[in-house]
Design an enzyme around this catalytic site. Structure first.
Site, mmCIF file in Angstrom:
data_model
loop_
_atom_site.group_PDB
_atom_site.id
_atom_site.type_symbol
_atom_site.label_atom_id
_atom_site.label_comp_id
_atom_site.label_asym_id
_atom_site.label_seq_id
_atom_site.Cartn_x
_atom_site.Cartn_y
_atom_site.Cartn_z
ATOM 1 N N GLY A 150 0.809 -1.216 0.000
ATOM 2 C CA GLY A 150 0.000 0.000 0.000
ATOM 3 C C GLY A 150 0.839 1.261 0.000
ATOM 4 N N HIS A 199 -2.238 9.254 6.716
ATOM 5 C CA HIS A 199 -2.069 9.869 8.034
ATOM 6 C C HIS A 199 -2.907 11.140 8.070
ATOM 7 C CE1 HIS A 199 1.478 7.503 9.209
ATOM 8 N NE2 HIS A 199 1.377 8.066 10.390
ATOM 9 N N GLU A 208 -4.829 13.348 13.182
ATOM 10 C CA GLU A 208 -4.064 13.021 14.387
ATOM 11 C C GLU A 208 -4.061 14.223 15.324
ATOM 12 O OE1 GLU A 208 -0.027 11.997 13.513
ATOM 13 O OE2 GLU A 208 0.456 11.417 15.577
ATOM 14 N N ASP A 218 2.548 2.645 16.386
ATOM 15 C CA ASP A 218 3.184 3.706 15.591
ATOM 16 C C ASP A 218 4.671 3.390 15.371
ATOM 17 O OD1 ASP A 218 2.492 5.890 14.113
ATOM 18 O OD2 ASP A 218 2.615 7.358 15.725
HETATM 19 ZN ZN ZN Z 1 2.212 7.058 12.111
#
Ligand code: ZN
Length: 336
Positions: free
Chosen positions: A166, A201, A204, A287
């Site tokens: 991906g 991402h 966050e 993470d």
């Molecule tokens: Zn990350």
């Protein structure tokens, strides 16, 4: 027993300090410290109170990415991270993400060598740990030019059959302004057409900007998964969109606490209850276990202790991780 699944780990945060230390010395990299324990503090979030912000985290990544900036270092890193995840955590579905262009010393090293070295690390780990389904995600960066990001996706498409599962985009917003995700839409469409998974991402941090970005990403990029996405919690419209599009969030609780993306444990609990109650799908990840000084089992224990998730809900999140993985097939080594 079914193993654990972890879909959101950065290669730069997944290699133990002792291996990075040796890699740095093998390559003669000039380090600002001469003592191993100082180095350990340099390449991890060593203060339990965390870092002031995401920019501080990027400073730590600067060192791990520099040390990983050669074919042999990338190969060693991928291999070590997969084996370590299986041996210490029983992880049987693992995805690692990295930006190859942050590991070629500004073009001094050939990008294909870096990417093929990562695949070689994956292949070696697959031979040693055939129980593990492991794959790689190539990352674009918000600070990169359009052309740089295009090249990264071209490379990912070229290696789609060889272990690249991906694509992703991360990195700070240039000038802290809202990022225009339409600039990477053509690349994302190319990746999807080649059968690659898409995770982004987003959401966050950044408050209202971060929330608006989640909406834009869902509409413009139609991702399979989101890295974090925690800012959607409590926003009825975003939670509905996530539920209806069946997008899976990759949530990293300790990382969010260490970067101050979430202020405290109560906020962690609240985010998870919101998503459970609104049918938003998610998985749990670290993470980058070494940099964050936490491992997947620690995350599961934390959520249980906080009353964020029950055992059944944790099992469901883990099953979701196996299902939502971009790695296809049972055993990668048997497929090639
Ligand atoms: Zn990350």
């Amino acid at each position: 027993m079914e193993g654990l699944a972890e879909l959101h780990t950065h290669l730069g945060g997944s290699v133990s300090s002792d291996i990075l230390w040796t890699l740095a010395h093998e390559q003669g990299i000039a380090l600002p410290v001469k003592d191993y324990w100082d180095f350990d503090r340099l390449v991890t979030v060593s203060d339990p109170r965390g870092v002031p912000d995401l920019d501080s985290l990027d400073q730590i990544y600067h060192w791990t990415e520099l040390i990983q900036s050669s074919p042999i270092a990338v190969e060693t890193s991928v291999h070590a991270a997969i084996g370590g995840a299986y041996r210490s955590q029983g992880i049987t579905t693992l995805e690692q993400r990295f930006n190859p262009m942050k590991r070629n010393r500004g073009g001094e090293r050939d990008l294909d060598h870096i990417i093929l070295a990562a695949i070689r690390g994956l292949d070696r780990a697959s031979l040693e740990y055939p129980q593990v389904r492991a794959g790689l995600i190539l990352m674009m960066d918000r600070t990169f030019t359009q052309r740089q990001n295009e090249i990264i996706v071209e490379k990912a498409v070229g290696c789609a059959a060889r272990g690249i599962g991906g694509i992703d985009i991360a990195g700070p917003r240039p000038g802290h302004a809202r990022y225009d995700y339409r600039s990477v839409q053509p690349m994302v469409e190319d990746a999807r057409a080649a059968g690659l998974g898409v995770t982004i991402h987003v959401g966050e941090e950044g408050g209202d900007i971060g929330r608006a970005e989640i909406g834009e990403v869902l509409e413009v990029l139609r991702p399979d998964r989101l890295g974090h996405g925690i800012l959607a919690a409590g926003d009825a419209e975003l939670m509905r969109e996530l539920r209806e599009a069946e997008v899976v969030l990759e949530i990293c609780p300790t990382s969010n606490l260490l970067t101050k993306a979430l202020p405290d444990e109560e906020a962690v609990r609240w985010v998870f209850r919101m998503f459970v109650e609104n049918g938003v799908r998610f998985t749990i990840a670290t993470d980058g276990p070494e940099m964050m000084r936490t491992h997947l089992r620690d995350e599961l224990e934390l959520l249980l202790r906080l009353g964020a998730l029950s055992r059944e809900e944790l099992d469901e999140a883990n099953a979701r991780g196996h299902e939502a993985s971009f790695v296809r097939g049972q055993f990668r080594a048997a497929r090639v």
